[in-house]
Design an enzyme around this catalytic site. Structure first.
Site, PDB file in Angstrom:
ATOM      1  N   ARG A 168      40.063  59.080  37.054  1.00  0.00           N
ATOM      2  CA  ARG A 168      41.442  59.394  36.669  1.00  0.00           C
ATOM      3  C   ARG A 168      42.422  58.302  37.087  1.00  0.00           C
ATOM      4  O   ARG A 168      43.601  58.349  36.716  1.00  0.00           O
ATOM      5  CB  ARG A 168      41.891  60.715  37.327  1.00  0.00           C
ATOM      6  N   LYS A 169      41.965  57.322  37.822  1.00  0.00           N
ATOM      7  CA  LYS A 169      42.855  56.289  38.367  1.00  0.00           C
ATOM      8  C   LYS A 169      42.924  55.065  37.447  1.00  0.00           C
ATOM      9  O   LYS A 169      41.901  54.555  36.988  1.00  0.00           O
ATOM     10  CB  LYS A 169      42.380  55.855  39.755  1.00  0.00           C
ATOM     11  N   ASP A 174      58.297  50.436  37.170  1.00  0.00           N
ATOM     12  CA  ASP A 174      57.642  51.734  36.984  1.00  0.00           C
ATOM     13  C   ASP A 174      57.577  52.098  35.504  1.00  0.00           C
ATOM     14  O   ASP A 174      56.568  52.629  35.013  1.00  0.00           O
ATOM     15  CB  ASP A 174      58.405  52.804  37.768  1.00  0.00           C
TER      16      ASP A 174
END
Length: 213
Positions: free
Chosen positions: A177-178, A132
């Protein structure tokens, strides 16, 4: 000679620089990528290489532009999860390099003894934390501030405590936005695959961070 006040001369610790806990493989890989951050031309001049090392502090907000003020508003005693342990080598030892031209990011990660899950091996949650961290940082470099929307991790083989591995992140695609990122965790020689990940990040504004919306 006039000296600066202590609060002006203070320099935050950059956790991505080598320390005494780094093993020989961690140092070897660091030297490999760091040597590509600056190259020498035929004329003997120095110029930027294709890779760039990213500094790492114990709080992202504190050392950003205007961050010292904002950090007083948003829990000033907060610390970045992967950088809050003072003992070098005990947990997350890592450094990130980005290649903007190839839209890639690589992380050299040495797993400390406090990250144990299965006896002698790294906890799956610690691996997910590093994935992450790396993919999120890469997405931020590509798209500005982002938040994690989805992490899909396939674990292939365990990582021994104390070992050094590579996390290689690459851009899959961008849609509005991805930002879609792929990441592989391998041994430093690439012979063993530890995990594969597909990740999705959504671009956000500073107001999202401040207001929690």
């Amino acid at each position: 000679m006039q000296t600066l006040p202590s609060f002006l001369s203070f320099k935050p610790r950059d956790f991505s620089l080598p320390n005494s806990s780094w093993g020989s493989e961690m140092m070897r890989m660091y030297d490999h990528y760091n040597s590509q951050c600056e190259v020498e031309t035929e004329g003997g001049e120095k110029q930027e290489g294709k890779w760039r090392r990213l500094p790492s502090y114990n709080r992202l907000l504190k050392y950003a532009t205007g961050g010292l003020y904002l950090s007083k508003m948003i829990q000033s005693n907060a610390r970045l999860f992967t950088r809050h342990i003072r003992d070098p080598g005990a947990a997350f030892e890592y450094v990130l390099f980005v290649n903007s031209e190839e839209q890639k990011c690589v992380c050299i990660f040495q797993a400390g003894h406090l990250l144990e899950g299965p006896p002698g091996h790294v906890h799956g949650g610690a691996i997910a934390t590093m994935i992450d961290t790396v993919t999120g940082t890469h997405a931020t470099v590509l798209s500005g501030p982002v938040m994690t929307a989805n992490l899909n991790i396939n674990y292939r083989s365990p990582i021994p405590l104390g070992s050094t591995v590579l996390l290689e992140s690459s851009l899959d695609k961008k849609e509005g936005r991805k930002t879609f990122i792929r990441c592989r965790v391998t041994s430093t020689d690439g012979s063993k695959l530890h995990s594969e990940t597909s990740a999705l990040f959504l671009s956000i504004t500073v107001s999202h961070l401040l207001l929690g919306v």
